[in-house]
Scaffold this motif. Sequence first.
Motif, PDB file in Angstrom:
ATOM      1  N   SER A   1      81.508  34.062  58.888  1.00 48.13           N
ATOM      2  CA  SER A   1      80.318  33.834  58.305  1.00 48.13           C
ATOM      3  C   SER A   1      79.379  33.300  59.198  1.00 48.13           C
ATOM      4  CB  SER A   1      80.433  32.562  57.101  1.00 48.13           C
ATOM      5  OG  SER A   1      80.919  31.354  57.777  1.00 48.13           O
ATOM      6  N   GLU A   2      78.071  33.344  58.751  1.00 47.24           N
ATOM      7  CA  GLU A   2      77.190  32.693  59.888  1.00 47.24           C
ATOM      8  C   GLU A   2      76.652  31.126  59.388  1.00 47.24           C
ATOM      9  OE1 GLU A   2      72.505  33.463  60.868  1.00 47.24           O
ATOM     10  OE2 GLU A   2      73.355  34.765  59.359  1.00 47.24           O
ATOM     11  N   LEU A   3      76.280  30.185  60.211  1.00 46.37           N
ATOM     12  CA  LEU A   3      75.965  28.986  59.897  1.00 46.37           C
ATOM     13  C   LEU A   3      74.432  28.736  60.196  1.00 46.37           C
ATOM     14  CD1 LEU A   3      76.339  26.077  59.312  1.00 46.37           C
ATOM     15  CD2 LEU A   3      76.655  25.718  62.073  1.00 46.37           C
ATOM     16  N   LYS A   4      73.601  28.495  59.200  1.00 43.49           N
ATOM     17  CA  LYS A   4      72.068  28.166  59.349  1.00 43.49           C
ATOM     18  C   LYS A   4      71.802  26.981  59.414  1.00 43.49           C
ATOM     19  CE  LYS A   4      70.555  32.692  57.711  1.00 43.49           C
ATOM     20  NZ  LYS A   4      69.994  33.369  56.902  1.00 43.49           N
ATOM     21  N   ILE A   5      70.991  26.213  60.057  1.00 46.23           N
ATOM     22  CA  ILE A   5      70.768  24.823  60.089  1.00 46.23           C
ATOM     23  C   ILE A   5      69.374  24.563  59.781  1.00 46.23           C
ATOM     24  CG2 ILE A   5      71.019  22.572  61.299  1.00 46.23           C
ATOM     25  CD1 ILE A   5      73.456  23.579  62.712  1.00 46.23           C
ATOM     26  N   GLU A   6      68.882  23.932  59.189  1.00 51.14           N
ATOM     27  CA  GLU A   6      67.588  23.290  58.727  1.00 51.14           C
ATOM     28  C   GLU A   6      67.200  22.075  59.071  1.00 51.14           C
ATOM     29  OE1 GLU A   6      66.888  24.085  54.525  1.00 51.14           O
ATOM     30  OE2 GLU A   6      67.074  26.337  54.996  1.00 51.14           O
ATOM     31  N   ILE A   7      66.235  21.504  59.950  1.00 46.89           N
ATOM     32  CA  ILE A   7      66.308  20.340  60.287  1.00 46.89           C
ATOM     33  C   ILE A   7      65.072  19.653  59.260  1.00 46.89           C
ATOM     34  CG2 ILE A   7      65.473  18.754  62.248  1.00 46.89           C
ATOM     35  CD1 ILE A   7      67.793  20.376  62.867  1.00 46.89           C
ATOM     36  N   LEU A   8      65.695  18.231  58.767  1.00 53.38           N
ATOM     37  CA  LEU A   8      64.793  17.531  57.883  1.00 53.38           C
ATOM     38  C   LEU A   8      64.115  16.628  58.726  1.00 53.38           C
ATOM     39  CD1 LEU A   8      67.327  17.207  54.879  1.00 53.38           C
ATOM     40  CD2 LEU A   8      65.381  19.031  55.206  1.00 53.38           C
ATOM     41  N   PRO A   9      62.681  16.489  58.474  1.00 52.79           N
ATOM     42  CA  PRO A   9      61.957  15.559  59.147  1.00 52.79           C
ATOM     43  C   PRO A   9      62.248  14.385  59.044  1.00 52.79           C
ATOM     44  CG  PRO A   9      60.604  16.496  57.443  1.00 52.79           C
ATOM     45  CD  PRO A   9      61.890  17.308  57.393  1.00 52.79           C
ATOM     46  N   ALA A  10      62.272  13.386  60.027  1.00 52.31           N
ATOM     47  CA  ALA A  10      62.284  11.740  59.654  1.00 52.31           C
ATOM     48  C   ALA A  10      61.128  11.260  59.417  1.00 52.31           C
ATOM     49  CB  ALA A  10      62.848  11.214  61.133  1.00 52.31           C
ATOM     50  N   ASN A  11      60.819  10.978  58.314  1.00 53.29           N
ATOM     51  CA  ASN A  11      59.431  10.559  57.999  1.00 53.29           C
ATOM     52  C   ASN A  11      59.704   8.832  57.462  1.00 53.29           C
ATOM     53  OD1 ASN A  11      57.862  12.758  57.953  1.00 53.29           O
ATOM     54  ND2 ASN A  11      58.499  13.521  55.808  1.00 53.29           N
ATOM     55  N   ALA A  12      58.330   8.282  57.941  1.00 55.43           N
ATOM     56  CA  ALA A  12      58.591   6.736  57.360  1.00 55.43           C
ATOM     57  C   ALA A  12      57.357   6.427  56.950  1.00 55.43           C
ATOM     58  CB  ALA A  12      58.590   6.065  59.000  1.00 55.43           C
ATOM     59  N   LEU A  13      57.224   5.353  55.973  1.00 58.75           N
ATOM     60  CA  LEU A  13      56.267   4.678  55.591  1.00 58.75           C
ATOM     61  C   LEU A  13      55.855   3.459  56.193  1.00 58.75           C
ATOM     62  CD1 LEU A  13      54.275   4.626  52.999  1.00 58.75           C
ATOM     63  CD2 LEU A  13      55.828   3.232  52.075  1.00 58.75           C
ATOM     64  N   CYS A  14      54.540   3.645  56.783  1.00 54.62           N
ATOM     65  CA  CYS A  14      53.812   2.442  57.501  1.00 54.62           C
ATOM     66  C   CYS A  14      53.792   1.092  56.630  1.00 54.62           C
ATOM     67  CB  CYS A  14      52.517   2.654  58.221  1.00 54.62           C
ATOM     68  SG  CYS A  14      51.970   1.196  59.009  1.00 54.62           S
ATOM     69  N   LYS A  15      54.376  -0.041  56.781  1.00 53.59           N
ATOM     70  CA  LYS A  15      53.981  -1.061  55.793  1.00 53.59           C
ATOM     71  C   LYS A  15      52.798  -1.855  56.162  1.00 53.59           C
ATOM     72  CE  LYS A  15      58.674  -2.141  54.944  1.00 53.59           C
ATOM     73  NZ  LYS A  15      59.442  -2.392  53.843  1.00 53.59           N
ATOM     74  N   GLU A  16      52.063  -1.371  56.962  1.00 54.94           N
ATOM     75  CA  GLU A  16      50.618  -1.993  57.123  1.00 54.94           C
ATOM     76  C   GLU A  16      49.579  -1.123  56.448  1.00 54.94           C
ATOM     77  OE1 GLU A  16      49.847  -4.764  58.647  1.00 54.94           O
ATOM     78  OE2 GLU A  16      52.061  -5.242  59.110  1.00 54.94           O
ATOM     79  N   CYS A  17      49.639   0.273  56.377  1.00 56.56           N
ATOM     80  CA  CYS A  17      48.640   1.015  56.097  1.00 56.56           C
ATOM     81  C   CYS A  17      48.881   1.804  55.035  1.00 56.56           C
ATOM     82  CB  CYS A  17      47.967   1.752  57.052  1.00 56.56           C
ATOM     83  SG  CYS A  17      48.994   3.088  57.926  1.00 56.56           S
ATOM     84  N   ASN A  18      50.255   1.925  54.502  1.00 56.11           N
ATOM     85  CA  ASN A  18      50.837   2.876  53.473  1.00 56.11           C
ATOM     86  C   ASN A  18      50.762   4.280  54.008  1.00 56.11           C
ATOM     87  OD1 ASN A  18      51.968   0.992  51.803  1.00 56.11           O
ATOM     88  ND2 ASN A  18      49.910   0.293  51.059  1.00 56.11           N
TER      89      ASN A  18
END
Length: 113
Positions: free
Chosen positions: A60-77
């Motif tokens: 079989s073939e392995l495919k990898i999708e990278i999920l972004p590292a998102n954050a919420l700024c506590k100062e400006c939202n």
Amino acid sequence: MHEIGVLIEVVKSVEKFAKINNVQKIETLVLQIGELSSMIPKYMKNLYPASIEGTILEGSELKIEILPANALCKECNKVFNIVSNKGICPNCKSEKCEILSGKEFYIKEIACY
């Protein structure tokens, strides 16, 4: 290198799924890996052939999708990518943030035939 142990557990999960659903062969396995995950996609790809040898996933073939590292700024939202911005909000330059995504590790898809 803990990736091989994780891959072996993924293979066990996929084999269990295949048995329950009477699947004879897996064509493609798609994993989603967060940017902040402890899994290194390059190692996962390199170790995949060894981890599937002699299993229903062999060939079989392995495919990898990278999920972004998102954050919420506590100062400006504002939501921003914490990796590409090195942990600093591009809007207000604050380092105070809450991680929203990027630590995930999922089996997204199992393509069977």
